[in-house]
Design a protein around this motif. Structure first.
Motif, PDB file in Angstrom:
ATOM      1  N   ALA A   1      47.248  37.544  49.849  1.00  0.00           N
ATOM      2  CA  ALA A   1      46.690  38.148  48.632  1.00  0.00           C
ATOM      3  C   ALA A   1      45.299  38.686  48.923  1.00  0.00           C
ATOM      4  N   ARG A   2      44.979  39.803  48.295  1.00  0.00           N
ATOM      5  CA  ARG A   2      43.660  40.424  48.453  1.00  0.00           C
ATOM      6  C   ARG A   2      42.937  40.446  47.116  1.00  0.00           C
ATOM      7  N   TYR A   3      41.657  40.111  47.164  1.00  0.00           N
ATOM      8  CA  TYR A   3      40.805  40.146  45.980  1.00  0.00           C
ATOM      9  C   TYR A   3      39.975  41.427  46.039  1.00  0.00           C
ATOM     10  N   GLU A   4      39.942  42.147  44.931  1.00  0.00           N
ATOM     11  CA  GLU A   4      39.230  43.421  44.914  1.00  0.00           C
ATOM     12  C   GLU A   4      38.172  43.440  43.818  1.00  0.00           C
ATOM     13  N   ARG A   5      37.081  44.138  44.121  1.00  0.00           N
ATOM     14  CA  ARG A   5      35.977  44.312  43.180  1.00  0.00           C
ATOM     15  C   ARG A   5      35.415  45.710  43.385  1.00  0.00           C
ATOM     16  N   GLY A  64      36.861  48.456  43.637  1.00  0.00           N
ATOM     17  CA  GLY A  64      37.670  49.248  44.548  1.00  0.00           C
ATOM     18  C   GLY A  64      37.632  48.831  46.000  1.00  0.00           C
ATOM     19  N   ARG A  65      36.994  47.700  46.314  1.00  0.00           N
ATOM     20  CA  ARG A  65      36.977  47.259  47.704  1.00  0.00           C
ATOM     21  C   ARG A  65      37.416  45.800  47.802  1.00  0.00           C
ATOM     22  N   THR A  66      37.957  45.441  48.953  1.00  0.00           N
ATOM     23  CA  THR A  66      38.419  44.076  49.187  1.00  0.00           C
ATOM     24  C   THR A  66      37.228  43.180  49.485  1.00  0.00           C
ATOM     25  N   VAL A  67      37.107  42.093  48.738  1.00  0.00           N
ATOM     26  CA  VAL A  67      35.976  41.182  48.917  1.00  0.00           C
ATOM     27  C   VAL A  67      36.412  39.802  49.401  1.00  0.00           C
TER      28      VAL A  67
END
Length: 401
Positions: A356-360, A362-365
């Motif tokens: 899973a990827r967390y985004e903020r 528009g970018r992966t954080v």
């Protein structure tokens, strides 16, 4: 600089000793440890050690040859009781003193306790002695185990107890375990792991009291229920070991305050590991304890902050046969997307795990992987390239302070 004292015979303390020798310090090296043991690995305590799959010899972080090569004076089984920064002296609990030119604070943290937890059958799990006592209690036949706290230590210990055949209940005051670390959606996955592992998860209620006279018999909850218990494991966080520094010139606030180079207000004193609040953050992770000493020692020997490092946080946990890995900095409001694998119908990870990827903005954080080690490693490396601060380490000669 002729003498350096490391206070804390911990993982971070050992890595600091290695760095001192690797970076050319050939003076007197003193290592003070409150426990009688040489540095050992703590993560297995809640897993392989508790399950009986790893003995104490496998926990050692350094073999006798490496220990001898460090050429250090080991003062074990004695606590530091004070730091005289003007006199450059470490005061020990047995009345001895150590005169020193530099200090590395690596005293770690202690398990947070509950009122009344002196009853027999009530345990914390932070040290080797804690793990010895808990393992002995769990070998006395089937036990009703109540784990207070659904964080990493609580979840890992519950998983081990369930695997050993005990009836386990986890009590978590929050609506879901691990929400601050993973957010609500992924925290629900962790909750499902408990259910899949045959562990009862009680959420949204706290602990009012422990029952029993000499031995624990139950746990009273704030919602009025009572859980019967033969063994209670308290996993409600940790408190940094800083009380011995009270009255020193160091700033203390949930740890020892230092800059991004692990340097305190005094250039001859640095802090590393669980006790260090570096750049405003105190990270109780294995990787922090192994990465901070390199920068801290460079700056200690230079006598000022020459280099800083703020690596992308990384930690892992083993629960119910699953390897959970996380890298990055999650904040409430981040969106999370499963990009590989799937979450099963029961809410737990699918057979092949997931990433899973967390985004903020528009970018992966941040990235979270469950049983996807290769995919996670690729994602973590990409995150380090975009989110990590470059290590500005420069080679310096030891300075006399």
């Amino acid at each position: 600089m002729r003498t350096v004292t490391i206070v804390g015979a911990s993982l971070a303390g050992l890595y600091a000793a290695r760095e001192l020798r690797a970076q050319g310090f050939d003076g007197r090296l003193v290592i003070v440890g409150a426990e009688p043991h040489h540095p050992y690995d703590r993560p297995p305590l809640s897993k392989d050690f508790l399950l009986g799959r790893a003995d104490e010899n496998r926990l050692a972080l350094a073999d006798p040859e490496e220990t001898a090569a460090l050429d250090a004076e080991w003062l074990l089984g004695v606590r530091a009781r004070g730091l005289d920064t003007r006199g450059r002296t470490v005061l020990l609990g047995d009345g001895r003193t150590v005169s020193t030119d530099g200090v590395v604070i690596a005293t770690g943290a202690a398990a947070r306790r509950l009122p009344g937890d002196s009853l027999a059958g009530v345990h914390t799990l932070r040290t080797l002695d804690d793990a010895r006592a808990l393992r002995a209690d769990l070998t006395r036949g089937p036990r009703r185990v109540v784990v207070i706290g659904g964080g990493f230590i609580g979840a890992e210990t519950a998983s081990s107890c369930a695997r050993l055949g005990h009836a386990v209940t986890v009590v978590e005051a929050a609506p879901l375990p691990l929400v601050p670390q993973f957010g609500a959606r992924m925290a629900a996955v962790c909750a499902a792991l408990h259910r899949r592992g045959g562990v009862e998860l009680v959420t949204g209620t706290g602990v009012a009291a422990l029952r029993g006279t000499a031995t624990v018999t139950g746990v009273d909850l704030t919602d009025g229920r009572t859980l019967p218990a033969d063994v209670v494991i308290v996993g409600i966080g940790a408190v940094p070991h800083t009380s011995w520094l009270t009255g020193s010139a160091l700033a203390l606030h949930d740890g020892v305050l230092c800059d991004d180079g692990c340097v305190t207000a005094l250039p001859q004193v640095v802090a590393v590991g669980d006790v260090a609040r570096a750049g405003g953050t105190r990270a109780e992770h294995w990787t922090s304890a192994t990465e901070q000493p390199r920068v801290a020692v460079t700056n200690l020997l230079a006598g000022r902050t020459l280099t800083t490092a703020r690596p992308v946080p990384y930690f892992w946990s083993d629960q119910y046969g699953c390897r959970i890995q996380f890298a990055g900095r999650y904040r409430e409001g981040d969106t999370v997307h499963v990009t590989e694998g799937e979450i099963a119908d029961d809410g737990a990870p699918g057979a092949s795990g997931f990433l899973a990827r967390y985004e903020r903005d528009g970018r992966t954080v941040a990235v979270l992987g469950v049983d996807r080690p290769r995919a996670f490693l690729r994602a973590r490396r990409a995150l380090q390239r975009t989110e990590g601060r470059p290590d500005e380490r420069r080679r310096v000669a030891p300075a006399v302070l």
